[in-house]
Design an enzyme around this catalytic site. Structure first.
Site, PDB file in Angstrom:
ATOM      1  N   LYS A   1       1.063  -1.186  -0.075  1.00  0.00           N
ATOM      2  CA  LYS A   1      -0.146   0.048  -0.052  1.00  0.00           C
ATOM      3  C   LYS A   1       0.866   1.259  -0.019  1.00  0.00           C
ATOM      4  CE  LYS A   1      -2.007  -1.222   3.915  1.00  0.00           C
ATOM      5  NZ  LYS A   1      -1.434  -2.619   4.298  1.00  0.00           N
TER       6      LYS A   1
ATOM      7  N   ARG B   1     -10.456   0.693   7.868  1.00  0.00           N
ATOM      8  CA  ARG B   1     -10.056  -0.673   8.408  1.00  0.00           C
ATOM      9  C   ARG B   1     -11.226  -1.397   8.898  1.00  0.00           C
ATOM     10  NH1 ARG B   1      -3.811  -1.968   8.726  1.00  0.00           N
ATOM     11  NH2 ARG B   1      -3.096   0.282   8.424  1.00  0.00           N
TER      12      ARG B   1
ATOM     13  N   ARG C   1      11.445  -6.780   5.880  1.00  0.00           N
ATOM     14  CA  ARG C   1      11.734  -5.032   6.306  1.00  0.00           C
ATOM     15  C   ARG C   1      12.279  -4.928   7.561  1.00  0.00           C
ATOM     16  NH1 ARG C   1       6.181  -2.091   5.671  1.00  0.00           N
ATOM     17  NH2 ARG C   1       5.762  -2.909   7.690  1.00  0.00           N
TER      18      ARG C   1
ATOM     19  N   ARG D   1      10.338  -0.639  13.062  1.00  0.00           N
ATOM     20  CA  ARG D   1       8.810  -0.731  13.414  1.00  0.00           C
ATOM     21  C   ARG D   1       8.591  -1.694  14.365  1.00  0.00           C
ATOM     22  NH1 ARG D   1       4.683  -0.030   8.552  1.00  0.00           N
ATOM     23  NH2 ARG D   1       3.340  -1.227   9.880  1.00  0.00           N
TER      24      ARG D   1
ATOM     25  N   ARG E   1      -1.008  -9.536  12.824  1.00  0.00           N
ATOM     26  CA  ARG E   1      -1.624  -8.152  11.918  1.00  0.00           C
ATOM     27  C   ARG E   1      -2.151  -8.712  10.667  1.00  0.00           C
ATOM     28  NH1 ARG E   1       3.944  -5.454  11.069  1.00  0.00           N
ATOM     29  NH2 ARG E   1       2.757  -4.412   9.086  1.00  0.00           N
TER      30      ARG E   1
HETATM   31  P1  AP5 Z   1       4.742  -1.612   1.990  1.00  0.00           P
HETATM   32  O1  AP5 Z   1       4.483  -0.819   0.875  1.00  0.00           O
HETATM   33  O2  AP5 Z   1       5.149  -1.179   3.218  1.00  0.00           O
HETATM   34  O3  AP5 Z   1       3.461  -2.377   2.310  1.00  0.00           O
HETATM   35  P2  AP5 Z   1       1.993  -1.942   3.124  1.00  0.00           P
HETATM   36  O4  AP5 Z   1       0.959  -2.590   2.735  1.00  0.00           O
HETATM   37  O5  AP5 Z   1       2.173  -0.323   3.152  1.00  0.00           O
HETATM   38  O6  AP5 Z   1       2.442  -2.615   4.520  1.00  0.00           O
HETATM   39  P3  AP5 Z   1       2.411  -2.286   6.063  1.00  0.00           P
HETATM   40  O7  AP5 Z   1       3.117  -2.824   7.073  1.00  0.00           O
HETATM   41  O8  AP5 Z   1       2.676  -0.588   6.073  1.00  0.00           O
HETATM   42  O9  AP5 Z   1       0.875  -2.299   6.380  1.00  0.00           O
HETATM   43  P4  AP5 Z   1       0.080  -2.200   7.583  1.00  0.00           P
HETATM   44  O10 AP5 Z   1      -1.243  -1.959   7.129  1.00  0.00           O
HETATM   45  O11 AP5 Z   1       0.340  -3.347   8.692  1.00  0.00           O
HETATM   46  O12 AP5 Z   1       0.570  -0.847   8.360  1.00  0.00           O
HETATM   47  P5  AP5 Z   1       0.126   0.544   8.698  1.00  0.00           P
HETATM   48  O13 AP5 Z   1       1.352   1.425   9.036  1.00  0.00           O
HETATM   49  O14 AP5 Z   1      -0.883   0.910   7.734  1.00  0.00           O
HETATM   50  O15 AP5 Z   1       5.560  -2.975   1.519  1.00  0.00           O
HETATM   51  C1  AP5 Z   1       5.833  -3.885   2.470  1.00  0.00           C
HETATM   52  C2  AP5 Z   1       7.553  -4.379   2.191  1.00  0.00           C
HETATM   53  O16 AP5 Z   1       7.419  -4.946   0.797  1.00  0.00           O
HETATM   54  C3  AP5 Z   1       8.440  -3.252   1.922  1.00  0.00           C
HETATM   55  O17 AP5 Z   1       9.772  -3.867   2.492  1.00  0.00           O
HETATM   56  C4  AP5 Z   1       8.487  -3.206   0.600  1.00  0.00           C
HETATM   57  O18 AP5 Z   1       9.852  -2.601  -0.046  1.00  0.00           O
HETATM   58  C5  AP5 Z   1       8.251  -4.288  -0.050  1.00  0.00           C
HETATM   59  N1  AP5 Z   1       7.327  -4.340  -1.347  1.00  0.00           N
HETATM   60  C6  AP5 Z   1       6.668  -3.582  -1.688  1.00  0.00           C
HETATM   61  N2  AP5 Z   1       6.088  -3.986  -2.810  1.00  0.00           N
HETATM   62  C7  AP5 Z   1       6.740  -4.914  -3.272  1.00  0.00           C
HETATM   63  C8  AP5 Z   1       6.773  -5.907  -4.399  1.00  0.00           C
HETATM   64  N3  AP5 Z   1       6.035  -5.735  -5.481  1.00  0.00           N
HETATM   65  N4  AP5 Z   1       7.681  -6.775  -4.392  1.00  0.00           N
HETATM   66  C9  AP5 Z   1       8.655  -7.124  -3.262  1.00  0.00           C
HETATM   67  N5  AP5 Z   1       8.618  -6.299  -2.192  1.00  0.00           N
HETATM   68  C10 AP5 Z   1       7.764  -5.203  -2.174  1.00  0.00           C
HETATM   69  O19 AP5 Z   1      -0.572   0.271  10.004  1.00  0.00           O
HETATM   70  C11 AP5 Z   1       0.292  -0.068  11.215  1.00  0.00           C
HETATM   71  C12 AP5 Z   1      -0.497  -0.067  12.543  1.00  0.00           C
HETATM   72  O20 AP5 Z   1      -0.949   1.225  12.805  1.00  0.00           O
HETATM   73  C13 AP5 Z   1      -1.864  -0.955  12.357  1.00  0.00           C
HETATM   74  O21 AP5 Z   1      -1.350  -2.360  12.530  1.00  0.00           O
HETATM   75  C14 AP5 Z   1      -2.662  -0.475  13.374  1.00  0.00           C
HETATM   76  O22 AP5 Z   1      -2.366  -0.706  14.927  1.00  0.00           O
HETATM   77  C15 AP5 Z   1      -2.460   1.182  13.161  1.00  0.00           C
HETATM   78  N6  AP5 Z   1      -3.482   1.407  12.121  1.00  0.00           N
HETATM   79  C16 AP5 Z   1      -3.078   2.128  10.967  1.00  0.00           C
HETATM   80  N7  AP5 Z   1      -4.279   2.708  10.383  1.00  0.00           N
HETATM   81  C17 AP5 Z   1      -5.326   2.248  11.204  1.00  0.00           C
HETATM   82  C18 AP5 Z   1      -6.696   2.421  11.078  1.00  0.00           C
HETATM   83  N8  AP5 Z   1      -7.001   2.836   9.946  1.00  0.00           N
HETATM   84  N9  AP5 Z   1      -7.398   1.783  11.967  1.00  0.00           N
HETATM   85  C19 AP5 Z   1      -7.021   1.326  13.001  1.00  0.00           C
HETATM   86  N10 AP5 Z   1      -5.577   1.153  13.388  1.00  0.00           N
HETATM   87  C20 AP5 Z   1      -4.587   1.557  12.375  1.00  0.00           C
HETATM   88 MG    MG Z   2       2.343   0.993   4.949  1.00  0.00          MG
END
Ligand code: AP5
Ligand code: MG
Length: 186
Positions: free
Chosen positions: A13, A88, A127, A133, A144
């Site tokens: 994402k 979410r 990662r 993180r 997660r």
């Molecule tokens: P990346 O682009 O970072 O993927 P992502 O989908 O953004 O993954 P996240 O870990 O950020 O998702 P998340 O939903 O758990 O975290 P968030 O910060 O939103 O890519 C991942 C890895 O893969 C990277 O190393 C990248 O380089 C690699 N990659 C990318 N594309 C690739 C490809 N095509 N091929 C190979 N490798 C690739 O949320 C974190 C926490 O915050 C949640 O758990 C929750 O506690 C809280 N939170 C956030 N939003 C909310 C909400 N709306 N409601 C409640 N709690 C929330």
């Molecule tokens: Mg992300």
């Protein structure tokens, strides 16, 4: 253009959102990044969020809705915005709809990226070796993934029923995936 990008942790994402926002000249709002900043600054929201994030759980809806409500009215969102990782839960999806309606904004598309769980876990473990993180530990990474399927996946139907959902294969090279997204946006 107002968009959202969803999908399980590690699906790309953030990676895709950072490219797409430049292509479309819109703001990129990652709720995960916003919350991590609040934690780093030691704010009241950050203190509450830390407990949830470290366990891989979702932060309460109202906190997220307040963040988005304040954020999408700022000048950088005038051309549009790409919400990354929000909503979410059904509560957040309904709340977002209400906020957008009150501002006369409309949602153009909900992009759902997909990939198999083995790939997602591999990406996040890799990662986690350098991301710093607190939720990139093997145990919390698995938690997660589970939370996504139990609490978040149901909003796929919410957007499907509104004819806004586009499923995009999130496997392959980063630029291939970007091209798939740009193709459905045309
Ligand atoms: P990346 O682009 O970072 O993927 P992502 O989908 O953004 O993954 P996240 O870990 O950020 O998702 P998340 O939903 O758990 O975290 P968030 O910060 O939103 O890519 C991942 C890895 O893969 C990277 O190393 C990248 O380089 C690699 N990659 C990318 N594309 C690739 C490809 N095509 N091929 C190979 N490798 C690739 O949320 C974190 C926490 O915050 C949640 O758990 C929750 O506690 C809280 N939170 C956030 N939003 C909310 C909400 N709306 N409601 C409640 N709690 C929330
Ligand atoms: Mg992300």
């Amino acid at each position: 253009m107002n968009l959202l990008i969803m999908g399980p942790p590690g699906v790309g994402k953030g990676t895709q959102a950072k490219i797409i926002k430049n292509e479309l000249k819109i703001a990129h709002l990652s709720t995960g990044e916003i919350l991590r900043k609040e934690i780093a600054m030691g704010t009241k929201v950050g203190l509450i969020a830390k407990d949830y994030i470290d366990k891989g759980q979702l932060v309460p809806d109202q906190i997220l809705l307040d963040i988005i409500n304040d954020r999408i009215v700022l000048p950088d969102c005038k051309n549009g915005y790409l919400l990354d990782g929000f909503p979410r839960t059904l509560g957040q999806a309904n709340g977002l709809e209400k906020i957008m309606r009150s501002l006369n904004h409309s949602l153009d598309m909900a992009i759902s990226l997909t990939a198999d769980e083995d790939e997602l876990i591999n990406r996040l473990i890799k990662r986690g070796q350098k991301s710093g993180r607190t939720d990139d530990t093997p145990e919390v990474i698995r938690k997660r993934q589970k939370i996504y399927w139990v609490q978040t996946a149901q909003i796929l139907d919410f957007y499907q029923n509104k004819n806004l959902l586009k499923n995009i294969d999130g496997l392959g090279e980063i630029n291939e995936i970007t091209n798939r997204i740009l193709a459905v946006l045309k």
